[in-house]
Design a protein around this motif. Structure first.
Motif, PDB file in Angstrom:
ATOM      1  N   UNK A 399       0.834  -1.196   0.000  1.00  0.00           N
ATOM      2  CA  UNK A 399       0.000   0.000   0.000  1.00  0.00           C
ATOM      3  C   UNK A 399       0.873   1.252   0.000  1.00  0.00           C
ATOM      4  N   UNK A 400       1.812   1.313   0.914  1.00  0.00           N
ATOM      5  CA  UNK A 400       2.753   2.441   0.996  1.00  0.00           C
ATOM      6  C   UNK A 400       4.157   1.854   1.032  1.00  0.00           C
ATOM      7  N   UNK A 401       4.957   2.170   0.007  1.00  0.00           N
ATOM      8  CA  UNK A 401       6.264   1.521  -0.126  1.00  0.00           C
ATOM      9  C   UNK A 401       7.194   1.861   1.023  1.00  0.00           C
ATOM     10  N   UNK A 402       7.292   3.122   1.359  1.00  0.00           N
ATOM     11  CA  UNK A 402       8.194   3.544   2.423  1.00  0.00           C
ATOM     12  C   UNK A 402       7.647   4.781   3.100  1.00  0.00           C
ATOM     13  N   UNK A 403       7.590   4.717   4.430  1.00  0.00           N
ATOM     14  CA  UNK A 403       7.092   5.833   5.220  1.00  0.00           C
ATOM     15  C   UNK A 403       7.710   5.759   6.612  1.00  0.00           C
ATOM     16  N   UNK A 404       7.942   6.891   7.215  1.00  0.00           N
ATOM     17  CA  UNK A 404       8.353   6.906   8.613  1.00  0.00           C
ATOM     18  C   UNK A 404       7.104   6.850   9.490  1.00  0.00           C
ATOM     19  N   UNK A 405       6.994   5.787  10.277  1.00  0.00           N
ATOM     20  CA  UNK A 405       5.919   5.627  11.242  1.00  0.00           C
ATOM     21  C   UNK A 405       6.539   5.468  12.626  1.00  0.00           C
ATOM     22  N   UNK A 406       5.774   5.747  13.685  1.00  0.00           N
ATOM     23  CA  UNK A 406       6.323   5.574  15.031  1.00  0.00           C
ATOM     24  C   UNK A 406       6.849   4.154  15.249  1.00  0.00           C
ATOM     25  N   UNK A 407       7.960   4.058  15.962  1.00  0.00           N
ATOM     26  CA  UNK A 407       8.569   2.755  16.178  1.00  0.00           C
ATOM     27  C   UNK A 407       7.745   1.809  17.024  1.00  0.00           C
ATOM     28  N   UNK A 408       6.708   2.316  17.691  1.00  0.00           N
ATOM     29  CA  UNK A 408       5.879   1.445  18.527  1.00  0.00           C
ATOM     30  C   UNK A 408       4.554   1.071  17.872  1.00  0.00           C
TER      31      UNK A 408
END
Length: 467
Positions: A399-408
């Protein structure tokens, strides 16, 4: 939230490194406004659209779900209508169409472009004025053409010599006349994915200007008693961010327009410049607003008409994605999270959600980029590189190739993806026998069902193998 892109990662000090424009988000709980519909806001980590917190929407309607911001959709439609006040603005129904949307468009004074008998049926069911409908398609069936003529569709965009013959025979048999535009290929290489670039020579759409087929098509339409020649139609592709391609195409199409006037003695009253206006899927996208597009495109046509010494035809455009794309986000629930090692020691989290390529095929089909955010809570965790993937049995189910999301990020979290209004629900499938999600409208703190979620009964309704 800034979006990472798939690239090589250097990490001599253990930290992720990417292209010069890739940065971890300063605040992973914030929204990048121009990626979202106009009513989308985040407070304490909870994403609210149209006054409706998405966790509440999911509790009522389930997930995944497409969330359609009515106020945003209608504001964008009106913005195009007003910016292009001297044009006819045809909403491209293939991006996303249902009876609710068709009614909104009719109420707000837009025209409608359809490209199949099914889309025409939706317009008919919605009571859309048929005189303001255009009918596209490179292989319309006899039944579709007959229905379009019977309903009084305002213009049929013809795409082959066979279609001209069929349409001429139908109008003769029915004793009717119909307005016709001729789809032409201007030989323009739009800067977009090859599957959505539609004005170069080697593809299925239109009559080539360079080969002389377009002029011959004009002659045949003009000679057919039941066909009323309206003008030429050009569409150079989709997800386009500047008017350079439109300028080249307009120059070539207007040259043919002038040639028709000189050689055949016909002043065609209209010309369609198509659509394909881009939207922001990530922070790297910088679309033009409707007023800017209108100013630039009008100048192009005025300049070319002056140079050719011809009167300006009535112009039309066909925005679809640019209206509905940003008006919808898709909300998913996280099911599993796993971390994998990348070459060189870096790591990426795979965040699996309860949808995927059955509700958004564009990443797999076009290598499309999307952004994402956690929609159900705030997080103080360090952002980590994540890939949002679906539940289908395909490695390309991304769906989304690369994204910064929270580590938790964890099971049960909600993830929202903006910009999913165009070519997501309209291209959705039942792959792996998935049930297509609902489209839930939001406005002023209330929800309403636009398209309901499919059920198991829907899934099995066409399976007649067991009596």
């Amino acid at each position: 939230m800034p979006t990472a892109h798939p690239s090589g990662w250097a990490h001599a000090d253990g930290a992720l490194r990417g292209p010069h424009w890739l940065r971890e988000p300063a605040d992973p709980n914030a929204l990048v406004d121009h990626l979202w519909s106009q009513t989308a806001v985040k407070a304490d980590g909870v994403l609210t659209v149209g006054g409706v917190p998405l966790p509440e929407l999911v509790r009522e309607h389930g997930s995944p779900a497409y969330v359609l911001d009515e106020a945003d959709f209608r504001a964008r439609a009106v913005a195009f209508r007003d910016a292009f006040a001297d044009y006819d603005v045809f909403y491209a129904g293939k991006a996303f169409l249902c009876t609710t949307v068709a009614r909104w468009l009719a109420e707000d004074g837009l025209s409608l472009d359809v490209c199949s008998g099914g889309e025409l049926t939706v317009a008919e069911r919605a009571g859309f004025p048929m005189a303001k409908v255009g009918f596209h398609g490179n292989n319309k069936t006899l039944g579709e053409l007959e229905r379009a003529v019977e309903l009084g569709v305002g213009r049929i965009i013809v795409d082959s010599f066979h279609e001209i013959e069929r349409l001429a025979a139908i109008t003769t048999e029915l004793g009717r006349t119909t307005g016709v535009m001729i789809r032409v290929t201007a030989g323009v290489e739009a800067h977009t994915h090859e599957y959505i670039a539609t004005a170069h020579e080697d593809q299925k759409f239109g009559f080539s200007i360079a080969s002389g087929d377009a002029l011959e098509a004009v002659r045949r339409v003009h000679a057919a008693p039941g066909l009323r020649l309206l003008g030429l139609h050009s569409h150079i592709g989709s997800q386009i961010f500047d008017t350079a391609g439109f300028e080249v195409a307009a120059r070539r199409v207007l040259a043919l327009h002038a040639q028709v006037s000189e050689e055949i003695g016909v002043e065609m009253p209209e010309m369609d410049l198509g659509g394909g206006f881009g939207i922001a899927y990530t922070t790297q996208d910088d679309p033009s607003d409707p007023s800017q597009l209108a100013t630039e495109m009008t100048k192009i046509v005025e300049h070319e008409c002056r140079a050719l010494g011809i009167a300006e035809p009535r112009l039309s455009i066909e925005p679809g994605r640019a209206i509905v794309g940003p008006s919808v986000c898709t909300v998913y629930e996280v099911g599993t999270v796993k971390e994998v090692a990348l070459d060189g020691g870096a790591r990426r989290s795979y965040v699996s959600v309860d949808g995927g390529m059955s509700d958004n095929i564009r990443t797999a089909l076009y290598d499309a980029d999307y952004s994402a955010t956690i929609a159900s809570r705030a997080s103080d965790a360090t952002p980590t590189l994540a890939r949002v993937v679906g539940k289908h049995c395909e490695a390309g189910d991304i769906v989304v190739k690369d994204e910064f999301l929270p580590g938790d990020v964890a099971p049960g979290d909600l993830v929202a993806v903006p910009g999913t209004g165009a070519y997501c629900r309209s291209m959705a499938s039942n792959y792996n026998h998935a049930l297509r999600p609902p489209v839930i409208g939001v406005r002023d703190g209330k929800t309403f069902t636009v398209l309901r979620r499919e059920t198991v009964a829907d899934l099995l309704a066409t399976d007649v193998g067991v009596s």
